[in-house]
Design an enzyme around this catalytic site. Structure first.
Site, mmCIF file in Angstrom:
data_model
loop_
_atom_site.group_PDB
_atom_site.id
_atom_site.type_symbol
_atom_site.label_atom_id
_atom_site.label_comp_id
_atom_site.label_asym_id
_atom_site.label_seq_id
_atom_site.Cartn_x
_atom_site.Cartn_y
_atom_site.Cartn_z
ATOM 1 C CE LYS A 129 -0.031 8.094 -0.956
ATOM 2 N NZ LYS A 129 -0.550 6.826 -1.538
ATOM 3 C CB SER A 204 -3.683 6.616 0.605
ATOM 4 O OG SER A 204 -2.799 6.054 -0.365
ATOM 5 C CB SER A 228 -4.031 4.825 -3.104
ATOM 6 O OG SER A 228 -4.559 4.148 -1.992
#
Length: 528
Positions: A129, A204, A228
Site C-alpha cells: 500500500k 483505503s 481499510s
C-alpha cells in the site's frame, strides 16, 4: 430489535436526502463507462500458487525467482491499465533482486531447511500500500500537495517482509489520506474492482485488494482503522487480517496516527491464499509474535461459535443484502454439520450505534491530551491547512485537487462537537464488556463486513456510514479475519468477518483455512 418511529423517520429522511444529493452528483460528475470489458483469465500456473508454495519451489530450484517475479510483472502489465491499482512499480529493481536470490540459492550449502528458517519468503513477490514507506517509492496517501515525496527507508513491517526474502514489485492506490471506503484521489485517479470495473475495490487499501483480486499479486500489506483491510478484501474476494492492535508496528505510514488512533489502527497481511496469513503475520509482528501464540495448534471443534446477522437496525446504515445473510447462514450450517458444534445467534444492542461509537472514539485526545491532527491540516501538508468550504466551491467547478470524500470529511470535522456524548461512551463500554465476556479466549464470532456487495463507483458517498460494520471492531480492539465465501449471482465476492478475542488471532486464521477449503477461497475474476 425493531426501529422506533423516530428512528424510522430518521432513516427515511436520510435516504431521501442522500437520494437527492446522488442525483445532483451524477449531473455534476463526468460520465465514465467500461461497458462489458473484463479482465483476461489467469493462464500462468505460477500465479495460482500460494506464497508458501512459491517459496518452497524457489528454494528447491524447481522454479527460479526471476521466473516468478516476471510472471507477476506480466500479469500486472496486463491488468493494471484497466484497474489503476499499482501506482508506481519497481520492476527493474525487483528482477535484479530476484536474480540475486537465485544466485544465493545456487550457492547455499546449508540446504533447504536453513533457507526456510532464515528466509521463509525468499524470492516471493510482494505489493505494498502506497501509504507505507517503501524505500525509493512515493509515500503520498494520494495527496496532490505531497507529489514527489519519496520514502528514504522502509516501514518496519515492510522491512521485516523484505528481510524474510520477499521482493516488492511496487506500491498500490488508496483513498485520499486513507480515510474513505473508495480508493480514489486526484494524484493517481480512481481504482477499479477486478470483478466489475464499474465498481469500487473499497478503501483505503483498495489498490492492494484490487491487485490481489486480479491475480496480479499473491501477498500484500495493508492498514485498517475503520475497515481499510477488510472492506477491500471483501469487495475483491481475498483474505485479510486486522491484527490485535499493538502487535505490528504502525510506524512510517502516512498519515501518521494521532490522538487515540494508535489504539485502533492495525497493520496486517492481505493475500489470495489463507495459508499465507499466519506466516506473514508471524514475520510482520517481529519481536511481538510471541504474544499471539501462533505455534499453538487450533482445533475448531473445541471452540465456541456465535453469529450476529446484522447490527440491529441502525437508521444510519443500510440493511444487509439478503445474499450476504444467506451466505452467513450457510457458514453456520456447515460449521454445525462438519464440526458438530452449536453456533449461537446473538444480538448486541450496542452494535446499532457502531458508527457513533467509532466517530466518537476517533476524535478523543491521547493520554497527553493531544487531539487527532485535523483533517484540513493533513489535506494541506506540507503547506497550509485547506479551507473546506472553499475546496467544496472549487470542487463544484472542477478545480479542487481534493476528492469529494476528503472535503466532506473535513467539513464534518469542523462542524462537529468536540464534546463526546455520554450516552455513546456508555454504549461503547457496555458493548466492550459484552463482547469480551462473549468471546473470552475460545470464542469466534461471525459478523457481516458490509451491508452491500461491492458498490458502484462513488455510491459510498451516499451511504457514508455503512463502514460501521467494520469500524466498530477497530474501537473494540479485536482481531478479525476477512474471508471470501464464493460469488453472488452477479459474480461479485461474498464474505464474512471472523472476530475473536484480543490476542486470539490464531483462531480466526484457523477459521480462514477452514472456510477456504469449504468455499473455494479466491476466484479468478477473468474466469467468472
Amino acid at each position: 430489535m425493531a426501529l422506533t418511529r423516530l428512528e424510522r423517520a430518521q432513516a427515511w429522511i436520510l435516504s431521501a436526502c442522500m437520494g437527492v444529493l446522488f442525483a445532483l452528483f451524477r449531473l455534476l460528475s463526468p460520465r465514465r463507462s467500461r461497458g462489458l470489458i473484463k479482465l483476461l483469465p489467469v493462464t500462468n500456473p505460477l500465479l495460482m500458487m500460494s506464497a508458501m508454495q512459491l517459496a518452497q519451489r524457489i528454494r528447491r530450484r524447481e522454479v527460479s525467482s526471476v521466473e516468478v517475479v516476471q510472471a507477476y510483472i506480466d500479469r500486472i502489465q496486463e491488468v493494471n491499465p484497466l484497474l489503476n491499482a499499482m501506482v508506481q512499480d519497481r520492476f527493474a529493481a525487483a528482477l535484479l533482486e530476484a536474480a540475486q536470490v537465485d544466485k544465493l540459492i545456487e550457492e547455499e550449502t546449508g540446504g533447504e531447511d536453513v533457507l526456510e528458517d532464515r528466509l521463509p519468503l525468499l524470492g516471493v513477490p510482494l505489493t505494498v500500500k502506497e501509504a507505507f514507506a517503501l524505500q525509493g517509492m512515493p509515500n503520498t496517501a494520494g495527496v496532490v500537495s505531497r507529489r514527489g515525496v519519496l520514502s528514504a527507508g522502509d516501514a518496519p513491517p515492510v522491512a521485516l517482509l523484505k528481510r524474510a526474502g520477499a521482493i516488492p514489485l511496487g506500491v498500490t492506490n488508496s483513498s485520499e489520506l486513507c480515510m474513505w471506503s473508495e480508493s480514489h484521489n486526484h494524484l493517481y485517479g480512481i481504482c477499479n474492482n477486478p470483478y466489475d470495473l464499474e465498481r469500487t475495490p473499497g478503501g483505503s487499501s483498495g489498490g492492494e485488494g484490487s491487485i490481489l483480486g486480479s491475480g496480479a499479486s499473491v501477498i500484500g500489506i495493508g492498514s485498517d482503522i475503520g475497515g481499510s483491510i477488510r472492506m477491500p478484501c471483501f469487495f475483491n474476494g481475498v483474505f485479510g487480517h486486522k491484527t490485535t492492535p499493538g502487535v505490528i508496528s504502525n510506524d512510517c505510514q502516512y498519515p501518521p496516527a494521532s490522538g487515540r488512533h494508535e489504539d485502533y489502527l492495525s497493520t496486517g497481511p492481505m493475500c489470495r491464499y489463507a495459508e499465507d496469513l499466519l506466516p506473514m503475520l508471524r514475520i510482520m509482528a517481529g519481536p511481538n509474535a510471541h504474544k499471539l501464540s501462533l505455534s499453538v495448534e487450533v482445533d475448531l471443534r473445541n471452540l465456541r461459535f456465535f453469529s450476529i446477522p446484522h447490527d440491529g437496525g441502525s437508521p444510519l446504515v443500510s440493511a444487509v443484502d439478503e445474499q450476504l445473510l444467506q451466505a452467513q447462514r450457510r457458514v453456520v450450517e456447515r460449521l454445525e454439520s462438519d464440526l458438530g458444534v452449536k453456533v449461537q445467534e446473538v444480538r448486541l444492542s450496542g452494535l446499532k450505534y457502531g458508527f457513533q461509537i467509532w466517530d466518537t472514539y476517533m476524535g478523543l485526545p491521547d493520554k497527553e491530551g493531544k487531539r487527532p491532527t485535523p483533517f484540513q491540516v493533513l489535506m494541506g501538508e506540507p503547506g497550509r491547512p485547506v479551507w473546506p468550504v472553499w475546496e467544496l466551491a472549487k470542487w463544484m467547478m472542477g478545480r479542487s485537487p481534493h476528492t469529494m470524500a476528503a472535503i466532506g470529511l473535513a467539513l464534518v470535522e469542523i462542524t462537529s462537537s468536540s464534546k463526546p456524548s455520554p450516552f455513546i461512551l456508555k454504549q461503547k463500554e457496555k458493548l466492550q464488556k459484552e463482547v469480551e465476556e462473549l468471546l473470552g479466549t475460545d470464542g469466534v464470532l461471525l459478523y457481516p463486513t458490509h451491508p452491500h456487495l461491492a458498490p458502484k463507483h462513488h455510491h459510498p458517498l451516499f451511504t457514508p456510514f455503512n463502514f460501521a460494520y467494520t469500524g466498530v471492531i477497530n474501537v473494540l480492539g479485536l482481531p478479525v479475519t476477512q474471508c471470501p465465501l464464493g460469488l453472488s449471482v452477479e459474480g461479485l465476492p461474498l464474505g464474512v468477518q471472523v472476530v475473536t478475542g484480543k490476542l486470539q488471532d490464531r483462531l480466526s486464521l484457523a477459521m480462514a483455512l477452514y472456510l477456504e477449503k469449504t468455499y473455494g477461497g479466491w476466484r479468478d475474476p477473468g474466469a467468472v
